[in-house]
Design an enzyme around this catalytic site. Structure first.
Site, PDB file in Angstrom:
ATOM      1  N   SER A   1       0.736  -1.178  -0.025  1.00 42.74           N
ATOM      2  CA  SER A   1      -0.023  -0.091  -0.002  1.00 42.74           C
ATOM      3  C   SER A   1       0.715   1.503   0.002  1.00 42.74           C
ATOM      4  O   SER A   1       0.399   2.265  -0.360  1.00 42.74           O
ATOM      5  CB  SER A   1      -0.783   0.192   1.097  1.00 42.74           C
ATOM      6  OG  SER A   1      -1.522  -1.109   1.526  1.00 42.74           O
TER       7      SER A   1
ATOM      8  N   HIS B   1      -2.317  -3.304  -6.600  1.00 41.08           N
ATOM      9  CA  HIS B   1      -2.568  -2.896  -5.400  1.00 41.08           C
ATOM     10  C   HIS B   1      -4.301  -2.947  -5.595  1.00 41.08           C
ATOM     11  O   HIS B   1      -5.020  -2.180  -6.036  1.00 41.08           O
ATOM     12  CB  HIS B   1      -2.288  -1.591  -5.104  1.00 41.08           C
ATOM     13  CG  HIS B   1      -2.883  -0.970  -3.740  1.00 41.08           C
ATOM     14  ND1 HIS B   1      -3.281   0.363  -3.498  1.00 41.08           N
ATOM     15  CD2 HIS B   1      -2.572  -1.788  -2.471  1.00 41.08           C
ATOM     16  CE1 HIS B   1      -3.746   0.207  -2.133  1.00 41.08           C
ATOM     17  NE2 HIS B   1      -3.352  -0.751  -1.546  1.00 41.08           N
TER      18      HIS B   1
ATOM     19  N   GLU C   1      -4.785  -0.474  -8.479  1.00 39.98           N
ATOM     20  CA  GLU C   1      -3.980   0.624  -8.816  1.00 39.98           C
ATOM     21  C   GLU C   1      -2.967  -0.279  -9.216  1.00 39.98           C
ATOM     22  O   GLU C   1      -2.199  -0.958  -8.377  1.00 39.98           O
ATOM     23  CB  GLU C   1      -3.490   1.537  -7.638  1.00 39.98           C
ATOM     24  CG  GLU C   1      -4.421   2.508  -7.186  1.00 39.98           C
ATOM     25  CD  GLU C   1      -4.300   3.246  -5.894  1.00 39.98           C
ATOM     26  OE1 GLU C   1      -4.566   4.352  -5.717  1.00 39.98           O
ATOM     27  OE2 GLU C   1      -3.550   2.538  -5.094  1.00 39.98           O
TER      28      GLU C   1
ATOM     29  N   ASN D   1      -4.342   5.710  -1.021  1.00 41.83           N
ATOM     30  CA  ASN D   1      -3.896   5.699   0.375  1.00 41.83           C
ATOM     31  C   ASN D   1      -3.454   7.080   0.175  1.00 41.83           C
ATOM     32  O   ASN D   1      -3.432   7.602   1.787  1.00 41.83           O
ATOM     33  CB  ASN D   1      -2.979   4.630   0.482  1.00 41.83           C
ATOM     34  CG  ASN D   1      -3.828   3.401   0.618  1.00 41.83           C
ATOM     35  OD1 ASN D   1      -5.096   3.549   0.681  1.00 41.83           O
ATOM     36  ND2 ASN D   1      -3.193   2.286   0.667  1.00 41.83           N
TER      37      ASN D   1
END
Ligand code: NAD
Length: 596
Positions: A121, A142, A154, A192
């Site tokens: 992440s 991701h 992602e 994130n």
């Protein structure tokens, strides 16, 4: 030559890995699922079986398809089992040295052409890739939590990832029914980087006992339409994982203090309160891994030992003001059966206000939500006045006049002279300190903020703002009144932005800064937040709706009060406002709304 990825390996079957296995197996791809121990392997298998059983019970998956899905998974301890797969996705704990060790080993075990992917992440995919002899075949994939549900992936391309590998993985995501955004290797990628500052900030509000976990979560769900509140989300992510992500983002992302993990998170991790996976985090769960919240058997983290106070009886309510908020608030109180005295600055304004309330109630009738008799009864409960003297016998006054401190202070000083003792005096301010208004009276203990959201008859959230002088009885009364109105009243302290704006606008501002840094496009950022985190609108869509000028003003207030460098308004936002690009209302903001 394009690759098909006929078989994949997943390493680490915790919160994310088990879900990732499900995504592949559901889409007909064979999976080798790998853990370190038999016990961990068993936990991963149990997660997959639990999830697919639930899907069958809900009628979303046929029993035969579940069996076929499970048959596609080969459960193994140790990386050696991955010698023949075409792609490996690593989902082990968020620690660089651990991931580097695993990648070095994967490099030895796997076929030379196997693509190695990390689900990290926040760590640098580039740093992970150089632990192998094939950095050009290493990529970030991701997934979002829960992986089988969230649509976004992602794809993180490093400076050496080969273009073919990126293209192959993009095709694979399409095959899995996911929407991908491809970005470069930056701490926190898109989602994130925008999410974790917000989550950390929410935890800091609990730590400071500024508001309760339930109230913060309810505020963000009802105020922003989010599928879950930030603290429930922290529990879902896992406090240990969240800690590592924040810590990495702090170090890699320019040491933004907003990413320095709030001390409470570390304490919770040390105490074993990891969230759902351990059965307790901010909330308590039925058992480890269960999503079912149960009553706490110990005092929850950040809980207040509030004085129990009784609410005062409220029958008659005064509403001062004649704008949009006053209109909605009069309607809300009158519909709930309260006697209402509306006070404006003149008969003409009262006449218009009466028409506005009637029109709004009529809409309810047309939509079949309100009977004609109920409409007439609601209107019959309102007295229309142009003088504050008529507030002499009300039990609660709600002020909704112009957002100017001097005007509100003068009004409260007058109310102090007119109203009987024990009346609750409420301001609907969205940006001024409630204590300033309270101190204009001789009775600050009776003053509280009641921050309704627009349109008041529709939005079910009310922020109840207590100052350091508000009595427990006044807060309890405000809470009881919200209940009578059918609203959720969340109690918070008297700080800029209360709960919703304080948590929402810095996130929007961060999105603007990300765009300004050319890391991604407005479309991709909007996609990422909607599909990865379940936001009903992307940040740029929302900014255009709210108005860039309004957003900038709120952000400036937050920055001025908290002096947090990370809250400084994004220069791009200031430039757009200066240029008159205010969003939908001017036809242009982040997007051009004049073209279809
Ligand atoms: P977790 O702690 O829930 O699971 C990690 C699993 O890896 C454990 O089951 C552990 O036994 C296993 N493991 C450890 N060492 C191993 C090894 N050498 N070989 C095989 N298995 C090993 O962690 P998580 O939350 O699933 O996070 C995993 C990765 O996914 C992290 O990089 C994290 O940043 C990322 N991620 C997490 C989330 C989230 O919401 N939790 C979302 C997206 C991405």
């Amino acid at each position: 030559m394009t690759r098909e990825f006929a078989s994949v390996g997943v390493v680490g079957l915790g919160t994310m890995g088990a879900g990732i296995v499900e995504v592949f197996a559901r889409n007909g791809i064979d999976v080798v699922a790998v853990e370190v121990t038999e016990a961990a392997l068993e936990r991963g298998r149990a997660t997959l079986i639990g999830s697919t059983d639930r899907a069958v019970a809900k009628g979303k998956l046929a029993a035969a398809d579940r069996d076929a899905l499970l048959a596609r998974v080969d459960w193994q301890v140790g990386l050696a089992a991955l010698h023949a797969v075409d792609l490996v996705i690593e989902a082990i704990p968020e620690q660089l040295d651990l991931k580097q060790r695993i990648f070095a080993e994967l490099d030895r075990v796997c076929k030379p052409e196997t693509v190695l992917a990390t689900n990290t992440s926040s760590l640098s995919v580039t740093e992970i890739s150089v632990a192998t002899t094939r950095p050009n075949q290493v990529i970030g994939i991701h997934f979002f939590n829960p992986a089988p549900v969230m649509k976004l992936v992602e794809i993180v391309r490093t400076v050496v990832t080969s273009a073919e590998v990126v293209a192959d993985v993009e095709r694979l995501c399409a095959r899995l029914g996911k929407v991908d955004v491809t970005i470069s290797d930056r701490a926190g990628f898109i989602a994130n980087a925008l999410l974790f500052g917000y989550l950390n900030h929410a935890v800091s509000l609990v730590e400071a006992r500024y508001a309760s976990r339930e109230d913060i979560d309810a505020a963000m769900k009802l105020g922003c339409g989010l599928p879950m509140g930030p603290l429930a989300l922290m529990d879902l992510i896992g406090l240990d994982t969240a800690y590592e992500i924040l810590d990495t983002m702090y170090r890699r992302g320019g040491r933004d203090r907003r990413h320095a993990p709030v001390p409470l998170i570390k304490q919770m991790v040390t105490a074993g309160l990891l969230g759902r996976k351990s059965g307790r985090g901010f909330y308590t769960y039925e058992r480890p891994g269960s999503p079912v919240v149960v009553p706490d058997d110990q005092t929850p983290v950040g809980a207040e030992s509030t004085l129990e106070a009784g609410a005062r009886g409220i029958a008659k309510v005064g509403v001062v003001g004649s704008g949009t908020m006053a209109t909605g608030i009069i309607e809300v109180f009158a519909k709930a059966g309260y006697e209402v005295v509306s006070v404006t600055r003149g008969a003409e304004k009262s006449g218009k206000l009466f028409e506005a309330v009637k029109t709004s109630l009529n809409k309810g009738v047309v939509r079949g939500k309100l009977g004609e008799a109920d409409r007439d009864a609601a209107l019959g409960r309102v007295t229309w006045s142009a003088t504050l003297e008529h507030l002499a016998d009300v039990d609660l006054v709600v002020e909704a006049v112009i957002e100017e401190l001097s005007v509100k202070k003068a009004l409260f000083a007058s109310l102090d002279e007119i109203c009987k003792p024990g009346v609750v005096l409420a301001t609907t301010t969205s940006s001024l300190p409630v204590i300033d208004v309270a101190m204009a009276t001789q009775r600050p203990a009776d003053v509280v903020g009641l921050h309704f959201f627009n349109p008041a008859p529709v939005m079910s959230l009310v922020e109840i703002v207590r100052t350091i002088r508000t009595s427990a009885e006044t807060t309890a009364t405000a809470k009881a009144v919200c209940g009578e109105l059918g609203k959720t009243g969340v109690v918070c302290g008297d700080r800029s932005g209360f709960i919703v704006n304080a948590l929402l606008f810095p996130y929007l501002n961060d999105a603007v800064k990300m765009l300004e840094a050319s890391y991604s496009t407005a479309d991709d950022i909007d996609h990422a937040m909607k599909l990865g985190c379940g936001y009903p609108m992307g940040p740029f869509e929302l900014l255009d709706v709210v108005g860039l000028d309004v957003s900038l003003a709120i952000q400036r207030e937050l920055y001025l009060e908290l002096r947090e460098p990370g809250f400084s308004p994004a220069p791009l936002l200031e430039h757009l406002v200066t240029a008159g690009y205010l969003g939908r209302k001017t036809g242009r903001g982040f997007r051009d709304h004049t073209r279809r």
